[in-house]
Design an enzyme around this catalytic site. Structure first.
Site, PDB file in Angstrom:
ATOM      1  N   ASP A 293       0.784  -1.052  -0.234  1.00  0.00           N
ATOM      2  CA  ASP A 293       0.100   0.093  -0.015  1.00  0.00           C
ATOM      3  C   ASP A 293       0.837   1.339  -0.110  1.00  0.00           C
ATOM      4  O   ASP A 293       1.937   1.152   0.670  1.00  0.00           O
ATOM      5  CB  ASP A 293      -0.775   0.088   1.194  1.00  0.00           C
TER       6      ASP A 293
ATOM      7  N   ARG B 277      -1.100  -0.308  -8.815  1.00  0.00           N
ATOM      8  CA  ARG B 277      -2.412  -0.086  -8.354  1.00  0.00           C
ATOM      9  C   ARG B 277      -2.793   1.240  -8.232  1.00  0.00           C
ATOM     10  O   ARG B 277      -1.976   2.075  -7.401  1.00  0.00           O
ATOM     11  CB  ARG B 277      -2.905  -0.832  -7.248  1.00  0.00           C
TER      12      ARG B 277
HETATM   13  C1  FAD Z   1      -8.553  -1.465  -3.686  1.00  0.00           C
HETATM   14  C2  FAD Z   1      -8.094  -0.104  -3.102  1.00  0.00           C
HETATM   15  C3  FAD Z   1      -7.185   0.071  -2.369  1.00  0.00           C
HETATM   16  C4  FAD Z   1      -6.520   1.173  -1.601  1.00  0.00           C
HETATM   17  N1  FAD Z   1      -5.437   1.622  -1.553  1.00  0.00           N
HETATM   18  C5  FAD Z   1      -4.916   2.708  -0.982  1.00  0.00           C
HETATM   19  C6  FAD Z   1      -3.507   2.887  -0.789  1.00  0.00           C
HETATM   20  O1  FAD Z   1      -2.666   2.207  -0.573  1.00  0.00           O
HETATM   21  N2  FAD Z   1      -3.028   4.069  -0.371  1.00  0.00           N
HETATM   22  C7  FAD Z   1      -4.077   5.377  -0.198  1.00  0.00           C
HETATM   23  O2  FAD Z   1      -3.628   6.428  -0.024  1.00  0.00           O
HETATM   24  N3  FAD Z   1      -5.250   5.179  -0.644  1.00  0.00           N
HETATM   25  C8  FAD Z   1      -5.886   3.851  -0.946  1.00  0.00           C
HETATM   26  N4  FAD Z   1      -7.151   3.713  -1.301  1.00  0.00           N
HETATM   27  C9  FAD Z   1      -8.078   4.779  -0.985  1.00  0.00           C
HETATM   28  C10 FAD Z   1      -8.454   5.783  -2.321  1.00  0.00           C
HETATM   29  O3  FAD Z   1      -6.886   6.631  -2.219  1.00  0.00           O
HETATM   30  C11 FAD Z   1      -9.346   6.743  -1.934  1.00  0.00           C
HETATM   31  O4  FAD Z   1      -9.399   7.343  -0.774  1.00  0.00           O
HETATM   32  C12 FAD Z   1     -10.761   5.946  -2.227  1.00  0.00           C
HETATM   33  O5  FAD Z   1     -10.768   5.073  -2.915  1.00  0.00           O
HETATM   34  C13 FAD Z   1     -11.938   6.754  -2.374  1.00  0.00           C
HETATM   35  O6  FAD Z   1     -11.820   7.425  -3.604  1.00  0.00           O
HETATM   36  P1  FAD Z   1     -12.496   6.923  -5.113  1.00  0.00           P
HETATM   37  O7  FAD Z   1     -11.507   6.676  -5.900  1.00  0.00           O
HETATM   38  O8  FAD Z   1     -13.536   6.015  -4.626  1.00  0.00           O
HETATM   39  O9  FAD Z   1     -13.242   8.339  -5.516  1.00  0.00           O
HETATM   40  P2  FAD Z   1     -14.422   9.331  -4.555  1.00  0.00           P
HETATM   41  O10 FAD Z   1     -14.545  10.354  -5.528  1.00  0.00           O
HETATM   42  O11 FAD Z   1     -13.937   9.634  -3.516  1.00  0.00           O
HETATM   43  O12 FAD Z   1     -15.892   8.499  -4.730  1.00  0.00           O
HETATM   44  C14 FAD Z   1     -16.538   8.021  -5.753  1.00  0.00           C
HETATM   45  C15 FAD Z   1     -17.925   7.677  -5.236  1.00  0.00           C
HETATM   46  O13 FAD Z   1     -17.449   6.350  -4.491  1.00  0.00           O
HETATM   47  C16 FAD Z   1     -18.263   6.224  -3.390  1.00  0.00           C
HETATM   48  N5  FAD Z   1     -17.417   5.985  -2.394  1.00  0.00           N
HETATM   49  C17 FAD Z   1     -16.155   6.568  -2.329  1.00  0.00           C
HETATM   50  N6  FAD Z   1     -15.809   6.236  -1.075  1.00  0.00           N
HETATM   51  C18 FAD Z   1     -16.590   5.735  -0.136  1.00  0.00           C
HETATM   52  C19 FAD Z   1     -16.710   5.690   1.401  1.00  0.00           C
HETATM   53  N7  FAD Z   1     -15.698   5.569   2.064  1.00  0.00           N
HETATM   54  N8  FAD Z   1     -17.882   5.089   1.555  1.00  0.00           N
HETATM   55  C20 FAD Z   1     -19.017   5.192   0.758  1.00  0.00           C
HETATM   56  N9  FAD Z   1     -19.040   5.478  -0.505  1.00  0.00           N
HETATM   57  C21 FAD Z   1     -17.751   5.693  -1.122  1.00  0.00           C
HETATM   58  C22 FAD Z   1     -19.198   7.481  -3.406  1.00  0.00           C
HETATM   59  O14 FAD Z   1     -20.428   6.921  -3.818  1.00  0.00           O
HETATM   60  C23 FAD Z   1     -18.451   8.405  -4.089  1.00  0.00           C
HETATM   61  O15 FAD Z   1     -19.182   9.497  -4.681  1.00  0.00           O
HETATM   62  C24 FAD Z   1      -7.602   2.339  -1.824  1.00  0.00           C
HETATM   63  C25 FAD Z   1      -8.851   2.266  -2.496  1.00  0.00           C
HETATM   64  C26 FAD Z   1      -9.082   0.882  -3.027  1.00  0.00           C
HETATM   65  C27 FAD Z   1     -10.547   1.107  -3.777  1.00  0.00           C
END
Ligand code: FAD
Length: 306
Positions: free
Chosen positions: A130, A180
């Site tokens: 991560d 990723r």
């Molecule tokens: C498989 C995976 C691994 C990850 N690993 C890391 C990592 O190693 N380091 C790191 O900094 N970040 C990591 N993240 C988190 C990432 O950086 C984002 O903070 C997170 O994915 C939310 O962003 P989004 O791309 O979904 O977009 P957003 O614009 O935040 O969300 C898009 C839509 O998705 C839904 N959504 C998003 N988050 C949520 C929530 N928490 N609860 C409910 N609905 C939600 C909502 O409907 C929102 O409108 C990871 C995420 C995933 C999916």
């Protein structure tokens, strides 16, 4: 709200007390199947039946003693055996500070070697690292680069909000890294990370354009880890335009978020993995999930009323 929640995620008093509050524990269940590896395995089995393999991460970060880091490493080695015994297709993804990066770079690297080696031998799959806050970026890249020179079956997370992600990507392409791509979950200052959500989304898409071409030309494994439906639709369109076969396009999402979209993408022929985070040390991780979507706070409050 996002800033407050991210600040609270690092608050020591909250870290010790909040996990004891029943209504919060109930709300957390939305994002994790339970606290034990068996809970995660049961959930993974259900998802796998629907064509969605999993990624496991045991929650916890910033261990303060080397014995804890060794215990985390042993825990993952044992989890690999349990995954293999159940015949499941599950990858492991870990935070380096959970493996003692704050205390010893060499020890964290050694633990990564052990897990990567075992994941390769027992599961035949990739071990992922991560990406944490920017204070760890250089050390994470250095450790990953050393690990990747010894083992091919390892991948790294990169953050679209980082100002330097494009130049890091040049180096990671040279290593033929599996990657990723995420937006980025930490509170970073303007000098380090893009602050506007719209601009982060645009950078995510620009990086997707660059990396999709890389996959097309070199077969590099690229994972788009987002729940953003508009962004996913744009990535799908772009992949079609450059003629990337559907089965080479991979998305990852978190357990409990957009499950119907995960199923829909699998039905269309794309690869999807669900990241199942579980364990007892869920407080900072859960606060970052609330910060991503402050509407989730109402979900917690509803649990008080219930
Ligand atoms: C498989 C995976 C691994 C990850 N690993 C890391 C990592 O190693 N380091 C790191 O900094 N970040 C990591 N993240 C988190 C990432 O950086 C984002 O903070 C997170 O994915 C939310 O962003 P989004 O791309 O979904 O977009 P957003 O614009 O935040 O969300 C898009 C839509 O998705 C839904 N959504 C998003 N988050 C949520 C929530 N928490 N609860 C409910 N609905 C939600 C909502 O409907 C929102 O409108 C990871 C995420 C995933 C999916």
């Amino acid at each position: 709200m996002r800033t407050i929640l991210l600040q609270l995620s690092r608050n020591q008093w909250m870290k010790e007390h909040v996990p004891r509050w029943k209504f919060v524990r109930r709300a957390v269940r939305r994002f994790m199947p339970g606290e034990t590896v068996e809970d995660a395995l049961d959930a993974a089995e259900k998802f796998e039946r629907e064509g969605i393999p999993a990624v496991f991460t045991r929650l916890g970060e910033n261990v303060t003693e080397m014995e804890q880091a060794r215990e985390v490493c042993d825990y993952y080695l044992d989890a690999v055996d349990k995954i293999a015994e159940r015949g499941l297709n599950v990858e492991i993804s870990v935070k380096l500070t959970q493996l003692g990066l704050d205390l010893s770079f060499d020890a964290a690297l050694e633990y990564c070697r052990e897990i990567t080696c075992k994941a390769g031998n027992r599961l035949g799959n990739e071990f992922f690292i991560d990406m944490e806050g920017s204070a760890y970026l250089n050390r994470t890249l250095e450790l990953y680069s050393r690990l990747k020179q010894e083992f091919d079956n390892t991948g790294l997370c990169i953050q679209a909000y980082s100002h330097r992600v494009n130049s890091d990507l040049d180096d990671l392409f040279d290593l033929n890294a599996s990657l990723r791509l995420v937006k980025g979950a930490y509170k970073e200052p303007p000098g380090i990370a893009i602050q506007s959500k719209k601009k982060v989304d645009e950078n995510f898409f620009a990086l997707s354009q660059r990396t999709l071409r890389r996959t097309k030309e070199h077969g590099t494994r690229m994972i788009y880890a987002t729940h953003d439906e508009k962004l996913i639709a744009r990535i799908v369109d772009e992949a079609k335009q450059i003629g990337l076969p559907d089965e080479q396009l991979e998305f990852q999402m978190l357990y409990g978020i957009k499950t119907s979209l995960q199923r829909e993408l699998v039905q269309k022929g794309y690869k999807v993995r669900v990241l199942i985070a579980y364990g007892e040390s869920w407080y900072p991780w859960y606060m970052r999930r609330l910060a991503e979507r402050p509407a989730n706070v109402w979900f917690v409050l509803k649990n008080i009323i219930r």
